[in-house]
Design an enzyme around this catalytic site. Sequence first.
Site, PDB file in Angstrom:
ATOM      1  N   HIS A  82     -43.250   1.205  32.200  1.00  0.00           N
ATOM      2  CA  HIS A  82     -43.322   1.725  33.975  1.00  0.00           C
ATOM      3  C   HIS A  82     -42.606   2.740  33.530  1.00  0.00           C
ATOM      4  O   HIS A  82     -43.384   3.562  34.617  1.00  0.00           O
ATOM      5  CB  HIS A  82     -43.274   0.545  34.109  1.00  0.00           C
ATOM      6  CG  HIS A  82     -44.752  -1.338  33.836  1.00  0.00           C
ATOM      7  ND1 HIS A  82     -43.520  -1.848  34.087  1.00  0.00           N
ATOM      8  CD2 HIS A  82     -46.137  -0.692  34.191  1.00  0.00           C
ATOM      9  CE1 HIS A  82     -45.113  -2.502  33.999  1.00  0.00           C
ATOM     10  NE2 HIS A  82     -46.681  -1.624  34.180  1.00  0.00           N
TER      11      HIS A  82
ATOM     12  N   LYS B  48     -53.976 -14.049  40.900  1.00  0.00           N
ATOM     13  CA  LYS B  48     -53.162 -13.468  39.740  1.00  0.00           C
ATOM     14  C   LYS B  48     -51.569 -14.466  39.863  1.00  0.00           C
ATOM     15  O   LYS B  48     -51.120 -14.304  40.885  1.00  0.00           O
ATOM     16  CB  LYS B  48     -52.308 -12.327  39.351  1.00  0.00           C
ATOM     17  CG  LYS B  48     -52.001 -11.922  38.204  1.00  0.00           C
ATOM     18  CD  LYS B  48     -52.459 -10.734  38.150  1.00  0.00           C
ATOM     19  CE  LYS B  48     -52.319 -10.278  37.031  1.00  0.00           C
ATOM     20  NZ  LYS B  48     -51.564  -8.302  36.652  1.00  0.00           N
TER      21      LYS B  48
ATOM     22  N   ARG C  30     -52.244   4.405  28.593  1.00  0.00           N
ATOM     23  CA  ARG C  30     -52.003   3.560  26.751  1.00  0.00           C
ATOM     24  C   ARG C  30     -53.204   3.801  26.091  1.00  0.00           C
ATOM     25  O   ARG C  30     -52.429   4.139  24.644  1.00  0.00           O
ATOM     26  CB  ARG C  30     -51.666   1.670  26.808  1.00  0.00           C
ATOM     27  CG  ARG C  30     -50.570   1.639  27.770  1.00  0.00           C
ATOM     28  CD  ARG C  30     -50.144   0.089  27.415  1.00  0.00           C
ATOM     29  NE  ARG C  30     -51.949  -0.591  28.283  1.00  0.00           N
ATOM     30  CZ  ARG C  30     -51.331  -2.166  28.460  1.00  0.00           C
ATOM     31  NH1 ARG C  30     -49.635  -2.297  28.858  1.00  0.00           N
ATOM     32  NH2 ARG C  30     -52.425  -1.855  29.724  1.00  0.00           N
TER      33      ARG C  30
ATOM     34  N   SER D 224     -46.745  -6.220  29.606  1.00  0.00           N
ATOM     35  CA  SER D 224     -46.025  -7.369  30.607  1.00  0.00           C
ATOM     36  C   SER D 224     -46.468  -8.383  30.035  1.00  0.00           C
ATOM     37  O   SER D 224     -45.614  -9.588  29.780  1.00  0.00           O
ATOM     38  CB  SER D 224     -45.614  -6.922  32.300  1.00  0.00           C
ATOM     39  OG  SER D 224     -45.246  -6.174  32.530  1.00  0.00           O
TER      40      SER D 224
END
Length: 160
Positions: A17, A41, A90, A127
Amino acid sequence: MTRAVCPGSYDPATNGHLDIIGRAAKLFDEVVVAVLINKNKKTLFSVEERTEMLREVTAQWPNVRVDAWHGLLVDYCLENDIKAIVKGLRAVSDYDYELQMAQMNHQLTGVETLFMPTNPIYSFLASSLVKDVATYGGDVTSLLPPSIKDRLAARLAEGR
């Protein structure tokens, strides 16, 4: 003044990040790191904790500020005169999802999305993966800023 936003849940913020945030900070006059609030979430850290940690680790860039937002990201962009969303990619699988979101955001408001390829040394980093590894005692030292690594370890120790 050119402004961009780097949105995410940042639960917790990783070196990947920070790589994207730092690179964006070189391109824009101001970069807002927006901690997005998703009530559906389950997060390990509260919004306040995540914004506090991000303020600490982004202090090295004077043109970066941290904020939190609940709602459509493009509404945040309109309210804050932000013309661009910066997203790190990514892998190709990220692109499929992010492209749809970028096209929707542009259709709704005209806000552009810029995709920045992740530095290859962070291409595997997420994460959720970091939390899983840390939960089982794995070494995440190279994946997180030291202060965030310490807070993650402390939070996980509370749950044991």
